[in-house]
Design a protein around this motif. Structure first.
Motif, PDB file in Angstrom:
ATOM      1  N   PHE A 181       6.516   7.090  -4.682  1.00 30.86           N
ATOM      2  CA  PHE A 181       5.159   7.000  -4.125  1.00 30.86           C
ATOM      3  C   PHE A 181       5.188   6.401  -2.716  1.00 30.86           C
ATOM      4  CE2 PHE A 181       3.812   8.202  -8.187  1.00 30.86           C
ATOM      5  CZ  PHE A 181       2.465   8.496  -8.157  1.00 30.86           C
ATOM      6  N   TYR A 182       6.040   5.391  -2.529  1.00 34.66           N
ATOM      7  CA  TYR A 182       6.162   4.737  -1.226  1.00 34.66           C
ATOM      8  C   TYR A 182       6.643   5.747  -0.175  1.00 34.66           C
ATOM      9  CZ  TYR A 182       7.753   1.356   2.253  1.00 34.66           C
ATOM     10  OH  TYR A 182       7.943   0.649   3.407  1.00 34.66           O
ATOM     11  N   GLU A 206       4.002   8.320   0.718  1.00 34.85           N
ATOM     12  CA  GLU A 206       2.969   7.753   1.601  1.00 34.85           C
ATOM     13  C   GLU A 206       3.458   7.648   3.035  1.00 34.85           C
ATOM     14  OE1 GLU A 206      -0.167   6.747   1.655  1.00 34.85           O
ATOM     15  OE2 GLU A 206      -0.431   7.648  -0.305  1.00 34.85           O
ATOM     16  N   GLY A 209       3.985   3.300  -9.614  1.00 35.41           N
ATOM     17  CA  GLY A 209       3.277   4.278  -8.785  1.00 35.41           C
ATOM     18  C   GLY A 209       2.190   3.625  -7.959  1.00 35.41           C
ATOM     19  N   HIS A 213       2.271   3.284  -3.953  1.00 33.70           N
ATOM     20  CA  HIS A 213       1.191   3.921  -3.187  1.00 33.70           C
ATOM     21  C   HIS A 213       0.539   2.897  -2.258  1.00 33.70           C
ATOM     22  CE1 HIS A 213      -2.281   6.406  -2.307  1.00 33.70           C
ATOM     23  NE2 HIS A 213      -3.048   5.390  -2.651  1.00 33.70           N
ATOM     24  N   ARG A 214       0.241   1.728  -2.824  1.00 37.81           N
ATOM     25  CA  ARG A 214      -0.475   0.701  -2.062  1.00 37.81           C
ATOM     26  C   ARG A 214       0.386   0.146  -0.913  1.00 37.81           C
ATOM     27  NH1 ARG A 214      -3.707  -4.335  -4.787  1.00 37.81           N
ATOM     28  NH2 ARG A 214      -4.366  -5.239  -2.847  1.00 37.81           N
ATOM     29  N   GLN A 220       0.799   2.847   1.699  1.00 33.99           N
ATOM     30  CA  GLN A 220      -0.477   3.037   2.405  1.00 33.99           C
ATOM     31  C   GLN A 220      -0.675   1.937   3.452  1.00 33.99           C
ATOM     32  OE1 GLN A 220      -2.991   5.622   1.417  1.00 33.99           O
ATOM     33  NE2 GLN A 220      -3.402   5.116   3.532  1.00 33.99           N
TER      34      GLN A 220
END
Lengths: 152, 119
Positions: free
Chosen positions: A22-23, A26, B82, B86-87, B90
């Motif tokens: 996910f990293y 992004e 996840g 994601h965080r 971001q």
């Protein structure tokens, strides 16, 4: 015990792998912008969702504008140096200082007018909604009248 | 008073016991059930005297003996991984975008002080 350890470690490894996936996903877009030859223009294209033709037009406008901008900056810097020298030599307002200050202000005004003209041209080369968004943002950033003072 | 039976009196009983055969069959999975009970009894006894880490290990083993908690544990870690990925990504992407926005503003207005906002 072996089964428990397997589940514990397996869960941690899978969780870690998901974090990395996910990293990376992004960061992919930002990394591709940062490694571009002209990252600021690549960012503009990405941020304002420009098509290739629009981006091509805006890139040309940018390339045309930059030499004029640099020339104006050099003239402003030279005028500022002249003013600094006069201010260092005098302890009161003189006609010479007044003249150089006016010339400096005129140069800055011309520079700002040219810059604003460039912003209008760029915004008109964008799709209307993005153009408005660009103009609101860039004018707010460059013509903000707070002079860097904190808001009360 | 007579305390020990005579040899002659015991003989029929001995013969009977020797001839006696158990006809009934044990319950299905009888042996496994016996071992399971022994195992449970041993664990209960161990847990009663075990240290906290052994208690925890025992609790984990009991928990993950069934597949549902194991799947739930892995699913929670997947979701957590996840969400965190994601965080974090971001946040870093936002920082990079702000940096690029500043770069653009400074390219068109070199006298501009760097600020930190983007559209």
């Amino acid at each position: 015990m072996k089964r428990t350890l397997l589940i514990l470690l397996g869960g941690l490894i899978l969780g870690g792998a998901t974090f990395c996936a996910f990293y990376a996903a992004e960061q992919r877009a930002a990394r591709s912008l940062q490694t571009d030859d002209q990252p600021e223009l690549a960012w503009l294209k990405h941020e304002f969702r420009l098509g290739d033709a629009e981006f091509e037009r805006i890139s040309r406008l940018h390339e045309t504008y930059l030499p004029h901008c640099m020339e104006m900056c050099e003239r402003i810097a030279a005028k500022q140096a002249e003013l600094d020298q006069l201010l260092g030599q005098s302890d009161r307002m003189t006609a010479e200082i007044e003249r150089v200050m006016e010339e400096s202000a005129t140069l800055r005004l011309r520079c700002q007018k040219m810059m604003l003209q460039h912003f209008y041209e760029v915004s008109q080369a964008m799709p209307p909604d993005q153009g408005k968004r660009y103009l609101d943002w860039v004018v707010g950033r460059t013509f903000a009248a707070d002079f860097g003072m904190p808001a009360r | 008073m007579k305390t020990q039976p005579d040899e002659s009196e015991e003989q029929p009983l001995r013969t009977l016991l020797q001839d006696w055969r158990v006809e009934a069959k044990p319950a299905p999975r009888f042996k496994q059930e016996v071992w399971r009970r022994i195992d449970t009894a041993e664990r209960t006894q161990e847990q009663a005297t075990a240290s906290p880490d052994r208690l925890f290990t025992g609790w984990l083993e009991t928990l993950f003996a069934s597949w549902r908690p194991a799947v739930a544990y892995v699913a929670v870690l997947l979701l957590l991984g996840g969400a965190l990925g994601h965080r974090t990504g971001q946040a870093q992407t936002d920082a990079a975008q702000r940096q690029l926005a500043n770069l653009y503003v400074q390219s068109v207005d070199p006298y501009q002080n760097p600020a930190s906002d983007r559209p």
